[in-house]
Design an enzyme around this catalytic site. Structure first.
Site, PDB file in Angstrom:
ATOM      1  N   GLY A  90       0.803  -1.224   0.000  1.00  0.00           N
ATOM      2  CA  GLY A  90       0.000   0.000   0.000  1.00  0.00           C
ATOM      3  C   GLY A  90       0.830   1.264   0.000  1.00  0.00           C
ATOM      4  N   ASN A  91       0.159   2.390   0.281  1.00  0.00           N
ATOM      5  CA  ASN A  91       0.762   3.727   0.152  1.00  0.00           C
ATOM      6  C   ASN A  91       1.373   3.846  -1.246  1.00  0.00           C
ATOM      7  OD1 ASN A  91       3.288   5.841   1.249  1.00  0.00           O
ATOM      8  ND2 ASN A  91       1.143   6.279   1.528  1.00  0.00           N
ATOM      9  N   HIS A 135       4.179   1.679  -8.414  1.00  0.00           N
ATOM     10  CA  HIS A 135       3.179   0.609  -8.289  1.00  0.00           C
ATOM     11  C   HIS A 135       2.171   0.672  -9.439  1.00  0.00           C
ATOM     12  CE1 HIS A 135       4.135   1.128  -3.821  1.00  0.00           C
ATOM     13  NE2 HIS A 135       4.385  -0.149  -4.015  1.00  0.00           N
ATOM     14  N   GLN A 152       7.800  -9.618   7.694  1.00  0.00           N
ATOM     15  CA  GLN A 152       9.034  -9.120   7.097  1.00  0.00           C
ATOM     16  C   GLN A 152       9.615  -7.910   7.835  1.00  0.00           C
ATOM     17  OE1 GLN A 152       6.796  -8.454   3.315  1.00  0.00           O
ATOM     18  NE2 GLN A 152       8.149  -6.716   3.029  1.00  0.00           N
ATOM     19  N   GLY A 207       8.845  -4.601  -8.729  1.00  0.00           N
ATOM     20  CA  GLY A 207       9.701  -3.503  -9.179  1.00  0.00           C
ATOM     21  C   GLY A 207      11.178  -3.829  -9.001  1.00  0.00           C
ATOM     22  N   LEU A 265      11.312   6.258  -6.346  1.00  0.00           N
ATOM     23  CA  LEU A 265      10.035   6.359  -5.629  1.00  0.00           C
ATOM     24  C   LEU A 265       9.913   5.191  -4.653  1.00  0.00           C
ATOM     25  CD1 LEU A 265       7.454   7.502  -8.339  1.00  0.00           C
ATOM     26  CD2 LEU A 265       9.052   8.848  -6.967  1.00  0.00           C
ATOM     27  N   ARG A 310       8.448   4.627   1.618  1.00  0.00           N
ATOM     28  CA  ARG A 310       9.152   5.147   2.801  1.00  0.00           C
ATOM     29  C   ARG A 310       9.653   6.578   2.591  1.00  0.00           C
ATOM     30  NH1 ARG A 310      10.618  -0.578   3.693  1.00  0.00           N
ATOM     31  NH2 ARG A 310       9.793  -1.155   5.740  1.00  0.00           N
TER      32      ARG A 310
HETATM   33  O1  PAF Z   1       7.669  -4.980  -2.012  1.00  0.00           O
HETATM   34  C1  PAF Z   1       6.725  -5.033  -1.196  1.00  0.00           C
HETATM   35  O2  PAF Z   1       5.882  -4.145  -1.117  1.00  0.00           O
HETATM   36  C2  PAF Z   1       6.595  -6.244  -0.283  1.00  0.00           C
HETATM   37  O3  PAF Z   1       7.842  -6.718   0.092  1.00  0.00           O
HETATM   38  C3  PAF Z   1       5.715  -7.367  -0.871  1.00  0.00           C
HETATM   39  C4  PAF Z   1       6.333  -7.966  -2.123  1.00  0.00           C
HETATM   40  C5  PAF Z   1       4.330  -6.835  -1.179  1.00  0.00           C
HETATM   41  C6  PAF Z   1       5.577  -8.505   0.158  1.00  0.00           C
HETATM   42  O4  PAF Z   1       5.011  -8.049   1.330  1.00  0.00           O
END
Ligand code: PAF
Length: 283
Positions: free
Chosen positions: A27-28, A33, A57, A148, A185, A188
């Protein structure tokens, strides 16, 4: 666009399709994306995105709690980009019980660079990605998932997982989107103060300079060039974890004497204030 929260709802919405195109996210969302959605969509018969901030993670001291959660705005952007189904599971939907089965990437790939500075990170990523793949693709003859290149090592970890588990999923790699000053981009970037935001582009500049120096150098010169790049950033107030030149194929140290004769990638991670930024550049 349908917004679904449970695995059962997701599978019901996908039941008439045979080749989902999928972009997993936390998200965000930013333009990077959205570009992934636009690239993946024509390769499948239904476009699915997921938003899930994956606790597995994040280390206990990391930013799981403060990670920006902007579901309503993200949903609008996804719908405008042509997404058909947004899977936004709550924690109890994806992890109804503690996730004690996990996926450990091989240590030559999962325990170096990001894995060295964020132990367990790629186990958390691989586990959630495999689970999301199972939610989206189970029973499908094939599919495509987009990641990405900004998270270069993550892309490689996922690629190798898909290959070794023989998952019928094509992995699409999206180019890194950058701001005008070169900053990659990232969700964070929202943590940066205005002054830090001005400084933040120095990471991509340092990678570019290291890449240019490496192209003209021999393998034996690399440690000194890498150290110099880290010292330059440190002199500007950054706390670099690594700036390094690796082989694109496996992220190992280059083997050829002449660096220019091997496809390479320059990778870097450094902390600016409280924000840890990563970036890379293929050379
Ligand atoms: O890149 C991310 O946003 C995350 O690491 C992912 C691939 C969605 C897994 O949580």
């Amino acid at each position: 666009m349908h917004i679904v929260h449970t695995i059962a709802e997701l599978r019901e919405k996908l039941s008439d399709f045979r080749r989902p195109a999928f972009v997993p996210t936390m998200g965000n969302l930013h333009d990077g994306h959205i570009a992934l959605v636009q690239q993946a969509k024509p390769l499948g018969d239904v476009m699915v995105a997921s938003i899930f901030v994956n606790r597995l993670q994040f280390a206990p001291h990391e930013d799981f709690d403060s990670y920006p959660r902007t579901l309503a705005a993200d949903a609008q952007r996804l719908e405008a980009a042509g997404c058909n189904v947004l899977f936004a599971p709550r924690e109890k939907d994806l992890y109804p019980e503690p996730q004690t089965y996990t996926v450990h990437p091989p240590s030559d790939l999962g325990d170096v660079l990001e894995g060295q500075f964020r132990p367990g990170f790629f186990t958390g990523v691989s586990t959630v990605v495999l689970k999301l793949f199972s939610c989206v693709f189970a029973g499908m003859p094939s599919g495509v998932a987009a990641f990405g290149k900004k998270d270069y090592q993550q892309l490689m970890v996922v690629r190798r997982m898909v290959q070794q588990f023989a998952l019928p999923i094509d992995i699409l790699a999206g180019e890194t989107r950058r701001a005008e000053d070169g900053l990659a981009l990232s969700s964070r970037n929202a943590y940066l103060s205005p002054a830090e935001r001005l400084e933040a582009a120095e990471l991509s500049k340092a990678l570019k300079a290291l890449g240019a120096a490496a192209k003209a150098a021999n393998t034996a010169d690399l440690p000194a060039l890498e150290l110099q790049a880290m010292q330059t950033l440190a002199g500007r107030g950054w706390k670099p974890d690594y700036l390094t030149v690796r082989r694109r194929a496996d992220l190992m140290l280059p083997q050829q004497v002449q660096l220019a004769s091997e496809p390479l990638v320059v990778l870097g991670a450094a902390r600016l204030g409280n924000t840890r930024l990563i970036d890379n550049l293929e050379i």
